[in-house]
Scaffold this motif. Sequence first.
Motif, PDB file in Angstrom:
ATOM      1  N   LEU A  73      -7.305   2.585   3.283  1.00 40.99           N
ATOM      2  CA  LEU A  73      -8.287   2.623   2.196  1.00 40.99           C
ATOM      3  C   LEU A  73      -9.534   1.854   2.641  1.00 40.99           C
ATOM      4  O   LEU A  73      -9.829   0.769   2.122  1.00 40.99           O
TER       5      LEU A  73
ATOM      6  N   VAL B  82      -3.449   6.035  -6.024  1.00 41.50           N
ATOM      7  CA  VAL B  82      -4.894   5.786  -5.914  1.00 41.50           C
ATOM      8  C   VAL B  82      -5.592   7.064  -5.475  1.00 41.50           C
ATOM      9  O   VAL B  82      -6.636   7.441  -6.019  1.00 41.50           O
ATOM     10  N   LYS B  83      -4.999   7.739  -4.490  1.00 39.73           N
ATOM     11  CA  LYS B  83      -5.598   8.981  -3.978  1.00 39.73           C
ATOM     12  C   LYS B  83      -5.671  10.061  -5.061  1.00 39.73           C
ATOM     13  O   LYS B  83      -6.610  10.860  -5.098  1.00 39.73           O
TER      14      LYS B  83
ATOM     15  N   GLU C 162     -12.572   2.094   2.043  1.00 36.44           N
ATOM     16  CA  GLU C 162     -13.630   1.895   1.043  1.00 36.44           C
ATOM     17  C   GLU C 162     -13.314   0.748   0.082  1.00 36.44           C
ATOM     18  O   GLU C 162     -14.187   0.320  -0.687  1.00 36.44           O
ATOM     19  N   VAL C 163     -12.090   0.256   0.101  1.00 39.41           N
ATOM     20  CA  VAL C 163     -11.676  -0.798  -0.829  1.00 39.41           C
ATOM     21  C   VAL C 163     -11.940  -2.169  -0.213  1.00 39.41           C
ATOM     22  O   VAL C 163     -11.485  -2.456   0.889  1.00 39.41           O
TER      23      VAL C 163
ATOM     24  N   VAL D 219      -0.806   3.674  -2.701  1.00 35.06           N
ATOM     25  CA  VAL D 219      -1.875   4.537  -2.196  1.00 35.06           C
ATOM     26  C   VAL D 219      -1.800   5.969  -2.731  1.00 35.06           C
ATOM     27  O   VAL D 219      -2.842   6.546  -3.108  1.00 35.06           O
TER      28      VAL D 219
ATOM     29  N   ALA E 181      -7.968   1.301  -7.317  1.00 38.03           N
ATOM     30  CA  ALA E 181      -7.823   0.186  -6.383  1.00 38.03           C
ATOM     31  C   ALA E 181      -9.028  -0.736  -6.509  1.00 38.03           C
ATOM     32  O   ALA E 181     -10.175  -0.293  -6.424  1.00 38.03           O
TER      33      ALA E 181
ATOM     34  N   LEU F 128       0.817  -1.212   0.000  1.00 35.24           N
ATOM     35  CA  LEU F 128       0.000   0.000   0.000  1.00 35.24           C
ATOM     36  C   LEU F 128       0.848   1.258   0.000  1.00 35.24           C
ATOM     37  O   LEU F 128       0.487   2.251  -0.639  1.00 35.24           O
TER      38      LEU F 128
END
Length: 330
Positions: free
Chosen positions: A239, A220-221, A241-242, A217, A227, A213
């Motif tokens: 994360l 992804v952000k 929400e993943v 990450v 993701a 991560l």
Amino acid sequence: MKILPALTRRAAVALACAAALAPGLANAENDYPNKPIRVIVPFPPGGASDTLGRLVAQHLQQAWGQTALVENRPGAGGNIGAEAGAKAAPDGSTLTLAAAGFMAVNPSLYPKLNYDSATDFQPIALLVKAPLLLVVNPARVQAHTARELIDLAKRSPGKVTVGNGGTGTAQHLGGVNFALAAGIEVAHIPYKGSAPATNDLLGGVFDAQFDNLVTLVPFVKSGKLRALAVSSAKRVAALPEVPTLAEAGLPGFEDGTWYGIVAPRGTPQPIVDKLNAELLKMLAQPETRDKLLAMGLEPAGNSPADFGQLIRSDIAKYAKVIQAGKVKID
């Protein structure tokens, strides 16, 4: 005066010598650490392993007032540093930042090792678990979920490309394990490290990537990568929400890597216990936990016996994955 037989006299002398030495040995263990501590990190500076090694060294130095330094000994997938750690004096002055790669994977990946990860080390404590993140380049792959990626791979066997940080790494074997669990065939593309792999994923060279991560990450952000799932049994704080891969349709799936601290075999038990207790204190500190969670690492902590059991069970687990996936070192 009674004359003792020669054998009895020798036994009496040996017992007397042992009794004379015992206080000295006990004092040495009670006085630990009585000299600088070296923490071997079998990887280059930078990255999760180096950060953890320095975190441990800093904490021990502050807690005990004894110098503690990190020594990076990279090379051969961690084998060079592991060998140095295994062959060090078993007095607590040399610790090794252990990773699942060279402790559990390399025994089945390399034809010959100059250390035995199951017998040449004294486990101290598991520090963290590091789940992997499955991501895709949204400009190249339209899949929004792990299930959609699996379906895509089933429609086109061997066409979905998955990059990783090198053959036999946790990232590579995470991808192999994912493909085996999903019943799909994908093309694995190894790189010499996570950074160049991620750069090529961002550039649209391949489709998907499994990695730590802390590496993925930020992208992804920023929206540059999508993701799809995490490899841990539970969702991660970085994360939330993943979903997990288990939630995404692979029941019971759990993969990733881990890091811990080991010492050479033969390290006295009082020293082992003292190190274990101090490392658990470190992991319990709110500031330490927050720092680790922000890196995508899950604070762990366990007993030396439990850590040893994890090492042995993962050696067996990865042996099966390597055999099933027909993984060979380059």
